[in-house]
Motif scaffolding. Structure first.
Motif, PDB file in Angstrom:
ATOM      1  N   ALA A  98       0.825  -1.263   0.022  1.00 52.04           N
ATOM      2  CA  ALA A  98      -0.044   0.007  -0.055  1.00 52.04           C
ATOM      3  C   ALA A  98       0.902   1.220  -0.091  1.00 52.04           C
ATOM      4  O   ALA A  98       0.653   2.182  -0.781  1.00 52.04           O
ATOM      5  CB  ALA A  98      -0.866  -0.089   1.170  1.00 52.04           C
ATOM      6  N   MET A  99       2.130   1.273   0.706  1.00 55.06           N
ATOM      7  CA  MET A  99       2.794   2.488   1.082  1.00 55.06           C
ATOM      8  C   MET A  99       3.447   2.697  -0.430  1.00 55.06           C
ATOM      9  O   MET A  99       3.491   3.799  -0.907  1.00 55.06           O
ATOM     10  CB  MET A  99       3.739   2.423   2.041  1.00 55.06           C
ATOM     11  N   ALA A 100       4.115   1.629  -1.061  1.00 51.73           N
ATOM     12  CA  ALA A 100       4.740   1.734  -2.352  1.00 51.73           C
ATOM     13  C   ALA A 100       3.752   2.338  -3.464  1.00 51.73           C
ATOM     14  O   ALA A 100       4.094   3.008  -4.231  1.00 51.73           O
ATOM     15  CB  ALA A 100       5.334   0.519  -2.640  1.00 51.73           C
ATOM     16  N   ALA A 101       2.591   1.688  -3.384  1.00 51.54           N
ATOM     17  CA  ALA A 101       1.711   2.139  -4.457  1.00 51.54           C
ATOM     18  C   ALA A 101       1.297   3.536  -4.248  1.00 51.54           C
ATOM     19  O   ALA A 101       1.158   4.309  -5.133  1.00 51.54           O
ATOM     20  CB  ALA A 101       0.340   1.255  -4.381  1.00 51.54           C
ATOM     21  N   LEU A 102       1.029   3.975  -2.939  1.00 50.10           N
ATOM     22  CA  LEU A 102       0.880   5.543  -2.824  1.00 50.10           C
ATOM     23  C   LEU A 102       1.764   6.427  -3.237  1.00 50.10           C
ATOM     24  O   LEU A 102       1.862   7.581  -3.741  1.00 50.10           O
ATOM     25  CB  LEU A 102       0.460   5.465  -1.170  1.00 50.10           C
ATOM     26  N   LEU A 103       2.994   5.998  -2.704  1.00 52.22           N
ATOM     27  CA  LEU A 103       4.235   6.605  -3.304  1.00 52.22           C
ATOM     28  C   LEU A 103       4.205   6.800  -4.867  1.00 52.22           C
ATOM     29  O   LEU A 103       4.702   7.942  -5.352  1.00 52.22           O
ATOM     30  CB  LEU A 103       5.498   6.071  -2.696  1.00 52.22           C
ATOM     31  N   ALA A 104       4.143   5.976  -5.519  1.00 55.00           N
ATOM     32  CA  ALA A 104       4.257   5.594  -6.844  1.00 55.00           C
ATOM     33  C   ALA A 104       3.081   6.443  -7.453  1.00 55.00           C
ATOM     34  O   ALA A 104       3.338   7.342  -8.455  1.00 55.00           O
ATOM     35  CB  ALA A 104       4.205   4.094  -7.377  1.00 55.00           C
ATOM     36  N   ASP A 105       1.916   6.544  -6.821  1.00 55.50           N
ATOM     37  CA  ASP A 105       0.735   7.179  -7.622  1.00 55.50           C
ATOM     38  C   ASP A 105       1.055   8.657  -7.256  1.00 55.50           C
ATOM     39  O   ASP A 105       0.813   9.658  -8.144  1.00 55.50           O
ATOM     40  CB  ASP A 105      -0.431   6.818  -6.632  1.00 55.50           C
ATOM     41  N   ALA A 106       1.725   9.018  -5.988  1.00 54.89           N
ATOM     42  CA  ALA A 106       1.925  10.548  -5.795  1.00 54.89           C
ATOM     43  C   ALA A 106       3.128  10.940  -6.736  1.00 54.89           C
ATOM     44  O   ALA A 106       3.030  12.300  -7.362  1.00 54.89           O
ATOM     45  CB  ALA A 106       2.559  10.788  -4.401  1.00 54.89           C
ATOM     46  N   LEU A 108       3.613   9.683  -9.910  1.00 57.79           N
ATOM     47  CA  LEU A 108       3.172  10.078 -11.206  1.00 57.79           C
ATOM     48  C   LEU A 108       2.343  11.067 -11.223  1.00 57.79           C
ATOM     49  O   LEU A 108       2.272  11.859 -12.486  1.00 57.79           O
ATOM     50  CB  LEU A 108       2.586   8.720 -11.329  1.00 57.79           C
ATOM     51  N   THR A 109       1.402  11.314 -10.183  1.00 57.19           N
ATOM     52  CA  THR A 109       0.571  12.679 -10.467  1.00 57.19           C
ATOM     53  C   THR A 109       1.436  13.905 -10.332  1.00 57.19           C
ATOM     54  O   THR A 109       0.878  14.746 -10.998  1.00 57.19           O
ATOM     55  CB  THR A 109      -0.176  12.489  -8.962  1.00 57.19           C
ATOM     56  N   PHE A 110       2.479  13.935  -9.432  1.00 57.80           N
ATOM     57  CA  PHE A 110       3.148  15.268  -9.610  1.00 57.80           C
ATOM     58  C   PHE A 110       3.970  15.460 -10.987  1.00 57.80           C
ATOM     59  O   PHE A 110       4.182  16.356 -11.416  1.00 57.80           O
ATOM     60  CB  PHE A 110       4.394  14.913  -8.453  1.00 57.80           C
ATOM     61  N   ARG A 111       4.431  14.287 -11.509  1.00 53.25           N
ATOM     62  CA  ARG A 111       5.197  14.479 -12.714  1.00 53.25           C
ATOM     63  C   ARG A 111       3.930  14.781 -13.923  1.00 53.25           C
ATOM     64  O   ARG A 111       4.233  15.617 -14.878  1.00 53.25           O
ATOM     65  CB  ARG A 111       5.687  13.033 -13.295  1.00 53.25           C
ATOM     66  N   LYS A 112       2.719  14.006 -13.916  1.00 52.05           N
ATOM     67  CA  LYS A 112       1.758  14.611 -14.841  1.00 52.05           C
ATOM     68  C   LYS A 112       1.551  16.057 -14.623  1.00 52.05           C
ATOM     69  O   LYS A 112       1.487  16.770 -15.664  1.00 52.05           O
ATOM     70  CB  LYS A 112       0.466  13.914 -14.527  1.00 52.05           C
ATOM     71  N   ARG A 113       1.426  16.556 -13.191  1.00 50.61           N
ATOM     72  CA  ARG A 113       0.954  18.022 -13.260  1.00 50.61           C
ATOM     73  C   ARG A 113       2.091  18.803 -13.407  1.00 50.61           C
ATOM     74  O   ARG A 113       1.886  19.821 -13.977  1.00 50.61           O
ATOM     75  CB  ARG A 113       0.616  18.316 -11.780  1.00 50.61           C
ATOM     76  N   ARG A 114       3.174  18.643 -13.242  1.00 48.66           N
ATOM     77  CA  ARG A 114       4.459  19.268 -13.765  1.00 48.66           C
ATOM     78  C   ARG A 114       4.406  19.379 -15.173  1.00 48.66           C
ATOM     79  O   ARG A 114       4.856  20.447 -15.805  1.00 48.66           O
ATOM     80  CB  ARG A 114       5.571  18.775 -13.060  1.00 48.66           C
ATOM     81  N   GLY A 115       4.132  18.155 -15.876  1.00 50.72           N
ATOM     82  CA  GLY A 115       4.309  18.320 -17.255  1.00 50.72           C
ATOM     83  C   GLY A 115       3.322  19.171 -18.091  1.00 50.72           C
ATOM     84  O   GLY A 115       3.503  19.698 -19.180  1.00 50.72           O
ATOM     85  N   ASN A 116       2.045  19.434 -17.393  1.00 51.75           N
ATOM     86  CA  ASN A 116       1.077  20.246 -17.848  1.00 51.75           C
ATOM     87  C   ASN A 116       1.232  21.766 -17.545  1.00 51.75           C
ATOM     88  O   ASN A 116       0.394  22.781 -18.183  1.00 51.75           O
ATOM     89  CB  ASN A 116      -0.438  19.757 -17.156  1.00 51.75           C
ATOM     90  N   ALA A 117       2.030  22.088 -16.625  1.00 53.10           N
ATOM     91  CA  ALA A 117       1.997  23.379 -16.053  1.00 53.10           C
ATOM     92  C   ALA A 117       3.099  24.284 -17.248  1.00 53.10           C
ATOM     93  O   ALA A 117       3.632  23.721 -17.987  1.00 53.10           O
ATOM     94  CB  ALA A 117       2.920  23.521 -14.655  1.00 53.10           C
TER      95      ALA A 117
END
Length: 117
Positions: A98-106, A108-117
């Motif tokens: 669960a912790m590794a999946a939450l870290l990976a999700d965070a 990926l979300t950060f990279r996606k938002r950073r790429g859209n900015a």
């Protein structure tokens, strides 16, 4: 020459096979890191989850697959003559997934938002 993704799949298969072997092989055949067994379970399942998330970037689906696998492997130790399943170990493995999946999700979300900015 094999691609990076092929090497990651081979590494994932090798780590999965090592976990299966460590779960079902006789207890005196296991290789230990010298850490507490709960820490070992946590680290192994954390690494397995992160590796799976590198290959398949859907962390919550990876966690949905690996959570029952982690608990099921611990329950499978009841089939061996020299070991018994332990709820604490199953919970440590599930927490690592669960912790590794939450870290990976965070990430990926950060990279996606950073790429859209």
């Amino acid at each position: 020459m094999p691609s990076r993704r092929t090497w990651l799949w081979l590494l994932l298969a090798g780590l999965s096979a090592a976990i299966l072997y460590a779960t079902l092989a006789p207890a005196d055949w296991q290789v230990r890191l010298g850490l507490h067994w709960l820490v070992e379970h946590f680290l192994v399942f954390f690494a397995l989850t992160l590796l799976a998330c590198l290959i398949w970037p859907r962390p919550m689906l990876v966690a949905a697959v690996l959570l029952p696998v982690a608990v099921g492997l611990e329950a499978a130790q009841g089939l061996t003559p020299d070991r018994t399943p332990d709820i604490g170990t199953a919970l440590a493995a599930a927490a690592a997934v669960a912790m590794a999946a939450l870290l990976a999700d965070a990430v990926l979300t950060f990279r996606k938002r950073r790429g859209n900015a």
